[in-house]
Design an enzyme around this catalytic site. Structure first.
Site, PDB file in Angstrom:
ATOM      1  N   ASP A 103       0.849  -1.200   0.000  1.00  0.00           N
ATOM      2  CA  ASP A 103       0.000   0.000   0.000  1.00  0.00           C
ATOM      3  C   ASP A 103       0.883   1.247   0.000  1.00  0.00           C
ATOM      4  O   ASP A 103       2.044   1.201   0.396  1.00  0.00           O
ATOM      5  CB  ASP A 103      -0.891   0.031   1.248  1.00  0.00           C
ATOM      6  CG  ASP A 103      -1.849  -1.153   1.290  1.00  0.00           C
ATOM      7  OD1 ASP A 103      -2.151  -1.702   0.214  1.00  0.00           O
ATOM      8  OD2 ASP A 103      -2.272  -1.504   2.400  1.00  0.00           O
TER       9      ASP A 103
HETATM   10  N1  URA Z   1      -1.074  -5.943   3.960  1.00  0.00           N
HETATM   11  C1  URA Z   1      -1.604  -4.709   3.926  1.00  0.00           C
HETATM   12  O1  URA Z   1      -2.619  -4.450   4.532  1.00  0.00           O
HETATM   13  N2  URA Z   1      -0.978  -3.763   3.207  1.00  0.00           N
HETATM   14  C2  URA Z   1       0.188  -3.993   2.553  1.00  0.00           C
HETATM   15  O2  URA Z   1       0.736  -3.088   1.942  1.00  0.00           O
HETATM   16  C3  URA Z   1       0.734  -5.266   2.611  1.00  0.00           C
HETATM   17  C4  URA Z   1       0.081  -6.242   3.318  1.00  0.00           C
END
Ligand code: URA
Length: 235
Positions: A103
């Site tokens: 993310d």
């Molecule tokens: N899980 C998440 O919630 N976000 C990420 O970026 C990676 C794993």
């Protein structure tokens, strides 16, 4: 392949840097100084030296990036600054893409490669490639929450997360190992136990630890041994 194309593909020099180095006699093929930057080489067989250093040809490129927050894990800049833009210009033209996504606000280990088939295997849910996340939560995580995460929680939209390995660092900090990569998985897992992730960092990918000497936004090539470790997981 032309020597300038090879050095560009490997992210070692731009075309103009190659011409300059050739003019200065700083490029050797099989021990001989070459005089033209379009000199043809067979990267699998020829011994190449650039600026006094041997060039180890890699058909495919594998890069460990320590992703900072605020950068998107895509090749397309329409949603903001991309991880690819953190690489030097030459490497931005090598067809690299992130192997999976983090993310925008997640930090840590992101593998960048131009090797589509290896990326496909590493991301396949069937391969169970492990990823370890360091997580800080808004509220304390209880032992029963940890048991639930370890048994596999049901996420929103009905997805069920596979059992995770959970190590408690302190009441609001965990190390969680998962072997799949569902959308926002860690955040949704913590939501499933009525908590909220306030900091998320991937500290390991496919059993390779994030190189802690890399500052946020810095990258390096994987070593041959590290590539071997990844390749074993695609077999
Ligand atoms: N899980 C998440 O919630 N976000 C990420 O970026 C990676 C794993």
């Amino acid at each position: 392949m032309r020597i300038d194309k090879l050095l560009t593909t490997m992210g070692l020099a731009t075309r103009s840097e190659t011409s300059k180095a050739v003019r200065k006699g700083q490029v050797k093929v099989n021990g001989c100084v070459i005089s033209k930057s379009d000199h043809k080489v067979d990267p699998e067989k020829d011994t190449i030296e650039y600026m006094g250093k041997p060039v180890l040809y890699m058909k495919n490129i594998y890069i460990m990036l320590n992703k900072p927050s605020g950068i998107v894990s895509s090749t397309d800049g329409k949603d903001g600054v991309t991880v690819i833009s953190l690489l030097p210009d030459e490497l931005q033209k090598c067809g690299l893409f992130p192997c999976g996504r983090l993310d925008k606000d997640t930090l840590g280990f992101l593998l960048l490669t131009n090797d589509g088939s290896t990326a496909h295997y590493l991301l396949s849910p069937k391969r169970h490639v492990s990823k370890v996340y360091y997580v800080k939560t808004q509220s304390p995580v209880s032992d029963s929450d940890i048991k639930m995460l370890e048994n596999g929680v049901t996420l929103d939209h009905g997805d069920v997360a596979l059992p995770a390995k959970v190590e408690k660092v302190c009441d609001t900090e965990l190390k969680i190992t998962i072997v799949e990569g569902m959308y926002h998985q860690i955040k949704r897992m913590l939501e499933a136990v009525n908590n909220k992730v306030i900091y998320l960092e991937r500290i390991e990918f496919g059993t390779l630890p994030l190189d802690t000497s890399l500052k946020r936004g810095e990258w390096r090539y994987l070593t041959e041994q590290e590539i071997d470790v990844l390749m074993k997981q695609t077999k």
